[in-house]
Motif scaffolding. Sequence first.
Motif, mmCIF file in Angstrom:
data_model
loop_
_atom_site.group_PDB
_atom_site.id
_atom_site.type_symbol
_atom_site.label_atom_id
_atom_site.label_comp_id
_atom_site.label_asym_id
_atom_site.label_seq_id
_atom_site.Cartn_x
_atom_site.Cartn_y
_atom_site.Cartn_z
ATOM 1 N N UNK A 140 0.816 -1.226 0.000
ATOM 2 C CA UNK A 140 0.000 0.000 0.000
ATOM 3 C C UNK A 140 0.846 1.271 0.000
ATOM 4 N N UNK A 141 2.141 1.164 0.309
ATOM 5 C CA UNK A 141 3.009 2.350 0.249
ATOM 6 C C UNK A 141 3.614 2.566 -1.134
ATOM 7 N N UNK A 142 3.420 1.635 -2.058
ATOM 8 C CA UNK A 142 4.106 1.739 -3.352
ATOM 9 C C UNK A 142 3.732 2.982 -4.163
ATOM 10 N N UNK A 143 2.498 3.513 -4.078
ATOM 11 C CA UNK A 143 2.250 4.766 -4.789
ATOM 12 C C UNK A 143 3.085 5.930 -4.257
ATOM 13 N N UNK A 144 3.383 5.931 -2.957
ATOM 14 C CA UNK A 144 4.226 6.981 -2.387
ATOM 15 C C UNK A 144 5.631 6.889 -2.984
ATOM 16 N N UNK A 145 6.170 5.674 -3.059
ATOM 17 C CA UNK A 145 7.498 5.477 -3.640
ATOM 18 C C UNK A 145 7.531 6.017 -5.068
ATOM 19 N N UNK A 146 6.569 5.579 -5.862
ATOM 20 C CA UNK A 146 6.538 5.944 -7.289
ATOM 21 C C UNK A 146 6.365 7.449 -7.482
ATOM 22 N N UNK A 147 5.438 8.028 -6.755
ATOM 23 C CA UNK A 147 5.154 9.458 -6.931
ATOM 24 C C UNK A 147 6.337 10.320 -6.492
ATOM 25 N N UNK A 148 6.999 9.952 -5.396
ATOM 26 C CA UNK A 148 8.197 10.689 -4.990
ATOM 27 C C UNK A 148 9.278 10.613 -6.066
ATOM 28 N N UNK A 149 9.507 9.395 -6.571
ATOM 29 C CA UNK A 149 10.570 9.196 -7.559
ATOM 30 C C UNK A 149 10.282 9.929 -8.859
ATOM 31 N N UNK A 150 9.049 9.892 -9.309
ATOM 32 C CA UNK A 150 8.704 10.452 -10.611
ATOM 33 C C UNK A 150 8.432 11.952 -10.583
ATOM 34 N N UNK A 151 8.058 12.477 -9.444
ATOM 35 C CA UNK A 151 7.643 13.882 -9.404
ATOM 36 C C UNK A 151 8.674 14.832 -8.810
ATOM 37 N N UNK A 183 15.559 14.385 -9.629
ATOM 38 C CA UNK A 183 16.771 13.919 -8.978
ATOM 39 C C UNK A 183 16.558 13.220 -7.649
ATOM 40 N N UNK A 184 15.326 12.832 -7.345
ATOM 41 C CA UNK A 184 15.054 12.179 -6.063
ATOM 42 C C UNK A 184 15.752 10.829 -5.982
ATOM 43 N N UNK A 185 16.382 10.567 -4.844
ATOM 44 C CA UNK A 185 16.987 9.274 -4.553
ATOM 45 C C UNK A 185 16.188 8.657 -3.411
ATOM 46 N N UNK A 186 15.485 7.558 -3.721
ATOM 47 C CA UNK A 186 14.534 6.981 -2.774
ATOM 48 C C UNK A 186 15.135 5.763 -2.097
ATOM 49 N N UNK A 187 15.219 5.828 -0.778
ATOM 50 C CA UNK A 187 15.640 4.698 0.040
ATOM 51 C C UNK A 187 14.435 4.212 0.836
ATOM 52 N N UNK A 190 -0.922 11.953 1.571
ATOM 53 C CA UNK A 190 -1.029 13.233 2.282
ATOM 54 C C UNK A 190 0.251 13.533 3.062
ATOM 55 N N UNK A 191 0.947 12.479 3.496
ATOM 56 C CA UNK A 191 2.167 12.638 4.286
ATOM 57 C C UNK A 191 3.275 13.300 3.480
ATOM 58 N N UNK A 192 3.255 13.137 2.151
ATOM 59 C CA UNK A 192 4.306 13.730 1.317
ATOM 60 C C UNK A 192 3.807 14.926 0.514
ATOM 61 N N UNK A 193 2.611 15.400 0.827
ATOM 62 C CA UNK A 193 2.049 16.541 0.099
ATOM 63 C C UNK A 193 2.891 17.799 0.289
ATOM 64 N N UNK A 194 3.612 17.903 1.409
ATOM 65 C CA UNK A 194 4.442 19.091 1.665
ATOM 66 C C UNK A 194 5.572 19.218 0.648
ATOM 67 N N UNK A 195 5.893 18.125 -0.048
ATOM 68 C CA UNK A 195 6.908 18.144 -1.099
ATOM 69 C C UNK A 195 6.285 18.406 -2.476
ATOM 70 N N UNK A 196 5.023 18.810 -2.462
ATOM 71 C CA UNK A 196 4.262 19.079 -3.695
ATOM 72 C C UNK A 196 4.128 17.820 -4.553
ATOM 73 N N UNK A 197 4.027 16.683 -3.873
ATOM 74 C CA UNK A 197 3.811 15.396 -4.544
ATOM 75 C C UNK A 197 2.331 15.083 -4.508
ATOM 76 N N UNK A 198 1.785 14.678 -5.648
ATOM 77 C CA UNK A 198 0.352 14.417 -5.773
ATOM 78 C C UNK A 198 0.104 12.978 -6.223
ATOM 79 N N UNK A 199 -1.075 12.497 -5.939
ATOM 80 C CA UNK A 199 -1.476 11.163 -6.360
ATOM 81 C C UNK A 199 -1.578 11.121 -7.885
ATOM 82 N N UNK A 200 -0.842 10.195 -8.500
ATOM 83 C CA UNK A 200 -0.884 10.089 -9.962
ATOM 84 C C UNK A 200 -2.026 9.206 -10.447
ATOM 85 N N UNK A 201 -2.778 8.613 -9.512
ATOM 86 C CA UNK A 201 -3.937 7.813 -9.878
ATOM 87 C C UNK A 201 -3.624 6.467 -10.496
#
Length: 322
Positions: A16-27, A30-34, A128-139
């Motif tokens: 259930x966290x995989x959309x957060x991973x994807x949206x951070x990486x794609x939006x 230069x994001x490096x996701x650990x 919502x937890x990562x909305x402060x980084x201007x990351x949005x749900x890509x659906x």
Amino acid sequence: MKILIIRFSSIGDIVLTTPVIRCLKQQIDGAEIHYLTKKSFASILDSNPYVDKLHLLSGTLSTTIKELEAENFDYIIDLHNNLRTRLIKLQLDVKARSFDKLNLKKFLLVNFKVNILPVKHIVDRYLDTVAFLDVKNDGQGLDYFFSGQHELESLLPDTHQKYIGLVIGAQHATKRLPVHKLIEICKTLSQPVVLLGGKEDAARGEEIRQGSPHNVFNGCGKYSLEQSAVLVKNAQQIISHDTGLMHIAAAFDKPIISVWGNTVPEFGMYPYKVSRHQMLEVKGLKCRPCSKIGYEKCPLGHFKCMNEQRTDSITIIDRSDN
């Protein structure tokens, strides 16, 4: 920007966290996701192309913290939010945002049947937890990636190449249908059935197979998590309790029949962004939900939330795309 996501367990919660991973990486350019999780759940994420580095909680917490300190993260996204993750955040002294688990609101629903929970899926609350980084749900829903190629023919007998997957396991007994109810389901289905679950479900699976028509194959305990995910992906539809394989089925947008016992969909963990979904639950029970997680037996002894399930109401969802 280097970001650490933390979620220790379990299968479904990590998927259930995989959309957060994807949206951070794609939006984020230069994001490096650990990602930090338990070693036993590494296979869920080690093939995820949006995870740059996977950290595994093993040995002492202090050893893990030392490993993480060397990374010099810019942000921590804590999607587990428990004592251990708080200690990690305290020691790393990095800017962090933590998932709101809404424990007080869940307590009110479980103990007083007062529902003030938001009508919002947990995935959307994770985002919502990562909305402060201007990351949005890509659906785009959930992700699940395989480490290699798996041939269905090597996993199942010829009689079960077109089948319905019946997930009989769940972490807690009050989230599982009794064996006699699972046998009832098998008897209502004319298609071949593959029972899915872990080694701990193997004996129950054999009991179900022996009490059902000839079209039931007991796969419980025979496969790795990745192989089970292959069987979920290739099923014509999935019938499942509120458990991890249900969320893996949602990642592949499979037709899903979800069965709810002591937990309720209002907690926000029903199949996410699936096009075909039937939900089975016994409405009107004053004792339900009795827990936000589950018990090893019904606290009141009657187990009405599962014993009164109408298995004859199960319908075969359209399978035109299979």
